[in-house]
Scaffold this motif. Structure first.
Motif, PDB file in Angstrom:
ATOM      1  N   ILE B  55       0.600  -0.998  -0.190  1.00  0.00           N
ATOM      2  CA  ILE B  55       0.224   0.002   0.017  1.00  0.00           C
ATOM      3  C   ILE B  55       0.727   1.462   0.091  1.00  0.00           C
ATOM      4  O   ILE B  55       0.513   2.115  -0.328  1.00  0.00           O
ATOM      5  N   ILE B  56       1.977   0.694   0.881  1.00  0.00           N
ATOM      6  CA  ILE B  56       2.530   2.466   0.699  1.00  0.00           C
ATOM      7  C   ILE B  56       3.729   2.855  -0.078  1.00  0.00           C
ATOM      8  O   ILE B  56       3.813   3.747  -0.891  1.00  0.00           O
ATOM      9  N   LYS B  57       3.645   1.614  -1.143  1.00  0.00           N
ATOM     10  CA  LYS B  57       4.049   1.655  -2.090  1.00  0.00           C
ATOM     11  C   LYS B  57       3.776   2.245  -3.522  1.00  0.00           C
ATOM     12  O   LYS B  57       4.302   3.139  -3.806  1.00  0.00           O
ATOM     13  N   LEU B  58       2.267   1.922  -3.304  1.00  0.00           N
ATOM     14  CA  LEU B  58       1.343   2.655  -4.555  1.00  0.00           C
ATOM     15  C   LEU B  58       1.201   3.514  -4.189  1.00  0.00           C
ATOM     16  O   LEU B  58       0.900   4.590  -4.849  1.00  0.00           O
ATOM     17  N   TRP B  59       0.801   4.310  -2.321  1.00  0.00           N
ATOM     18  CA  TRP B  59       0.540   5.675  -2.461  1.00  0.00           C
ATOM     19  C   TRP B  59       1.813   6.666  -2.813  1.00  0.00           C
ATOM     20  O   TRP B  59       2.281   7.631  -2.709  1.00  0.00           O
ATOM     21  N   THR B  64      11.092   5.233   5.893  1.00  0.00           N
ATOM     22  CA  THR B  64      11.584   5.485   6.922  1.00  0.00           C
ATOM     23  C   THR B  64      12.242   6.622   5.699  1.00  0.00           C
ATOM     24  O   THR B  64      13.238   7.701   6.522  1.00  0.00           O
ATOM     25  N   ASP B  65      11.950   6.895   4.960  1.00  0.00           N
ATOM     26  CA  ASP B  65      11.775   8.317   4.337  1.00  0.00           C
ATOM     27  C   ASP B  65      11.501   9.483   4.951  1.00  0.00           C
ATOM     28  O   ASP B  65      10.894   9.445   5.622  1.00  0.00           O
ATOM     29  N   ALA B  96      11.061  14.820  12.352  1.00  0.00           N
ATOM     30  CA  ALA B  96      12.340  13.785  11.791  1.00  0.00           C
ATOM     31  C   ALA B  96      11.773  13.931  10.714  1.00  0.00           C
ATOM     32  O   ALA B  96      12.534  13.561   9.712  1.00  0.00           O
ATOM     33  N   GLY B  97      10.260  13.537  11.043  1.00  0.00           N
ATOM     34  CA  GLY B  97       9.549  14.178   9.338  1.00  0.00           C
ATOM     35  C   GLY B  97       9.555  13.064   8.430  1.00  0.00           C
ATOM     36  O   GLY B  97       9.166  13.179   7.357  1.00  0.00           O
ATOM     37  N   ARG B  98       8.866  12.516   8.838  1.00  0.00           N
ATOM     38  CA  ARG B  98       8.853  10.665   8.349  1.00  0.00           C
ATOM     39  C   ARG B  98       7.221  11.021   7.984  1.00  0.00           C
ATOM     40  O   ARG B  98       6.332  11.813   8.978  1.00  0.00           O
ATOM     41  N   ILE B 267       9.886  -3.272  21.453  1.00  0.00           N
ATOM     42  CA  ILE B 267      10.674  -2.675  20.003  1.00  0.00           C
ATOM     43  C   ILE B 267      11.311  -1.729  19.798  1.00  0.00           C
ATOM     44  O   ILE B 267      11.241  -0.359  21.083  1.00  0.00           O
ATOM     45  N   GLN B 268      12.063  -1.082  19.340  1.00  0.00           N
ATOM     46  CA  GLN B 268      13.317   0.040  19.555  1.00  0.00           C
ATOM     47  C   GLN B 268      13.166   0.933  17.925  1.00  0.00           C
ATOM     48  O   GLN B 268      12.721  -0.064  16.576  1.00  0.00           O
ATOM     49  N   PRO B 269      12.940   1.903  17.639  1.00  0.00           N
ATOM     50  CA  PRO B 269      13.215   3.245  16.902  1.00  0.00           C
ATOM     51  C   PRO B 269      14.461   2.573  15.748  1.00  0.00           C
ATOM     52  O   PRO B 269      15.033   1.972  16.704  1.00  0.00           O
ATOM     53  N   PRO B 270      14.238   2.563  14.460  1.00  0.00           N
ATOM     54  CA  PRO B 270      13.421   3.082  13.651  1.00  0.00           C
ATOM     55  C   PRO B 270      11.844   2.738  13.125  1.00  0.00           C
ATOM     56  O   PRO B 270      11.452   3.370  12.931  1.00  0.00           O
TER      57      PRO B 270
END
Lengths: 328, 323
Positions: B55-59, B64-65, B96-98, B267-270
């Motif tokens: 889904i994210i790729k299609l959008w 992570t960007d 961070a702007g994600r 769980i740790q970032p990122p």
């Protein structure tokens, strides 16, 4: 084929209970059934009576091998089933079935009528002629229920109807012997008559034998060919229904019969009733000698020391008492 | 006239089909509108979580960007509702702007994995152990009981904190997983290990009372095996408890994962689970409320739908419920 469908010889069922906690070594034994002799012929109905706690239900459950017998022998159609394993017992299970006292507890509330009856076929891998569904509907029809009710749940039925479902389940594999554990005592009187008549009709049609456990003497008198009277895990008297009700020879039987009310005020006022004193002694610690000696009005020294032997006092009538009542 | 008679006969004939209790339950569930809508919502979120990479790729996004041109010089997102736009439907992460949309859906995959596996495993284990204790009684029951007492009395919270790092290292050493993968495995092991006794107790008490009921004795008299009695007589009566427990414990484990991630042992970032996003968003609740509201709303909708679905299934399998 043996002469008798069921023979019990000196059947004993003792329950061990641990008094105390997890690490306790102290053991107590409840002698629920303590040496019962009983025979049921083919097509015969034997009534098993006695007051609450006398062990009559335990006899029924031990016969069904729900409880493992402690001692004695059980012969089903001449074959010894006393200590058969679960696996070896399986072929006999289809020939003997049980009807339970409380129709509200004996049907799983989450199964439909169809699945309840079908389970017998599944467990024994039976594929009846014309398919299971047809067999189930025939059974429902036979016990007087609407065959369309196959998808209904038990709670949608009345007590009498539920008991009929229980009977249909017991009949599914065409058993020879049915152990009926107080099948009508949880029902209304009008429904009791219907269910008792149904059991009667089924016996005639299918040639069933019944072990009919009950405490209601009028029902027992109606349905039984012979009656066995139990007290504190032991058999007090065995006789044909006719001679037991007309001429009881054991004092306990006499007391039991005298507790039945007679629906005629004149006779009721005139007759002398035997009222037993006290309660049933604890089966953990039964009295020495005759077990009935704590409540019997005829006790003598012998009753407190010697266990009475079972003797045939009249043809077909056996009792265990030192001082039997005179015959009528 | 005769044609209507025929129709009546036909309808009678059609009710003659023998249905299993399961089929009847399914029919009832289909008729429950609330239940079906909650089911759609739950299925939507679970599907979205597991299909999130596509889904994210299609959008045209990435979790992570860093979309730094959407932030102002205080590193706060520019625009309404934390930078909501067609490209960034849930806005941007302050700092961070994600992209929040891709963070949440990627993160919900981890959250759902942990919560689903943990709830199903601890309920399954609890069911098995509880039935064993309740049905067989005696020594087995006493052993299980005392062992679960031990687990109840154990300070599990501190044990997870103290042991999580060495445990993660052990898991990494075996080579099954590294980094967050290893942390997820450790978290699930801890949750299941301390999670089953609660349900096992509940089941044990029910099995204990049910094994004395006449219908169990009837099954024994029919010659049913212990396995058949447990699966066909006891289990159908235990499902409702399991389903209610599941619908309560799923959101419970969703938030438990959030708590441990917040404390730094999960769980740790990122990576970005619900817990991580929420604990981060609390810092910005005044300057960027949308960043807090959007993940909270999503969590509330998921939990609510899960609970309503649980209720609907429980009603559907209850033979006494209204038809």
């Amino acid at each position: 084929m043996s002469e008798n469908i069921l023979e019990l010889k000196g059947l004993k069922k003792h329950f061990k209970t641990t008094a105390g906690g997890f690490f306790s070594r102290e053991k107590a034994v409840v002698k629920a059934v303590d040496g019962v002799d009983l025979t049921i012929g083919h097509g015969e109905t034997v009534g098993l009576v006695g007051e609450s706690g006398c062990g009559k239900t335990t006899v029924g459950r031990t016969v069904m091998k729900i409880y493992e017998p402690t001692e004695g022998a059980m012969l089903f159609d001449g074959e010894d089933i006393t200590h058969l394993s679960r696996k070896d017992m399986k072929p006999f299970r289809s020939q003997m079935q049980m009807i339970f006292q409380d129709p509200f507890a004996s049907l799983n509330p989450r199964h439909t009528v169809g699945t309840i009856i079908e389970s017998s076929f599944i467990i024994h891998g039976v594929e009846p002629e014309g398919g299971r569904k047809k067999a189930i509907q025939d059974l429902l029809d036979r016990v007087g229920l609407n065959p369309e009710h196959i998808n209904r749940f038990p709670h949608e039925f009345s007590g009498g109807q539920r008991q009929r479902i229980g009977i249909a389940r017991a009949l599914a594999l065409r058993p020879k012997l049915i152990v009926a554990d107080e099948p009508v005592s949880a029902l209304d009187v009008s429904i009791q008559a219907q269910v008792v008549n149904l059991l009667d009709d089924l016996q005639k049609e299918l040639g069933l034998s019944y072990l009919f456990v009950a405490h209601d003497l009028s029902v027992v008198q109606h349905i039984s060919d012979r009656v066995v009277v139990m007290y504190l895990g032991k058999v007090m008297e065995t006789a044909t229904t006719e001679s037991l009700f007309n001429s009881p020879r054991h004092p306990y039987t006499k007391a039991l019969l005298s507790a039945v009310p007679i629906p005629d005020p004149k006779i009721e006022r005139m007759r002398e009733r035997i009222i037993l004193q006290g309660d049933l002694p604890s089966p953990m610690n039964p009295p020495a000698g005759c077990v009935f000696n704590t409540r019997c009005w005829k006790t003598q020294a012998k009753c407190f020391t010697d266990v009475p032997q079972t003797v045939e006092i009249a043809p077909g009538q056996t009792i265990a008492c030192h001082f039997p009542e005179p015959a009528n | 006239m005769s044609s209507t008679d025929l129709a009546v006969e036909e309808s009678v004939e059609s009710t003659f089909v023998q249905r299993s209790p399961r089929q009847i339950a399914w029919m009832r569930l289909r008729r429950n509108r609330t239940g079906m809508y909650s089911a759609y919502v739950v299925i939507f979120f679970i599907a979205a979580a597991f299909l999130s990479p596509i889904i994210i790729k299609l959008w045209g996004l990435s979790s992570t960007d860093l979309y730094l041109d959407g932030l102002n010089d205080q590193a706060m997102p520019i625009g309404f509702g934390g930078g909501i736009s067609w490209k960034h439907p849930f806005g941007l992460e302050p700092g961070a702007g994600r992209d929040v949309f891709s963070m949440l859906f990627t993160g919900s995959r981890i959250s759902f994995t942990v919560a689903l596996i943990t709830s199903v495993a601890s309920i399954g284990l609890g069911m098995l152990i509880g039935i064993a204790g309740g049905y067989y009684k005696g020594r087995i029951d006493a052993l299980i009981g005392r062992f679960s007492d031990l687990l109840f009395a154990f300070p599990s919270f501190f044990m997870i904190i103290a042991l999580s790092i060495p445990m993660v290292q052990r898991v990494e050493a075996t080579g099954i997983a590294t980094g967050n993968g290893a942390r997820i495995i450790v978290l699930i092991i801890f949750f299941v290990f301390f999670g089953w006794p609660g349900f096992a107790r509940l089941v044990r008490s029910q099995a204990l009372s049910m094994r004395e009921r006449d219908f169990v004795m009837a099954a024994q008299a029919q010659g049913a095996s212990n396995w058949r009695i447990i699966t066909k007589e006891l289990l159908p009566n235990l499902w409702p408890t399991a389903i209610v427990f599941l619908s309560l414990s799923l959101p419970g484990y969703l938030s438990a994962e959030a708590v441990f991630s917040f404390l730094g042992v999960g769980i740790q970032p990122p990576a970005s689970t619900f817990g991580l996003v929420l604990s981060d968003s609390v810092k910005y609740w005044q300057t960027d409320p949308a960043y807090l509201i959007i993940p909270s709303a999503m969590l509330v909708i998921i939990v609510l739908a899960l609970n309503l679905l649980g209720d609907a299934i429980r009603d559907a399998i209850d033979p006494k419920a209204e038809k």
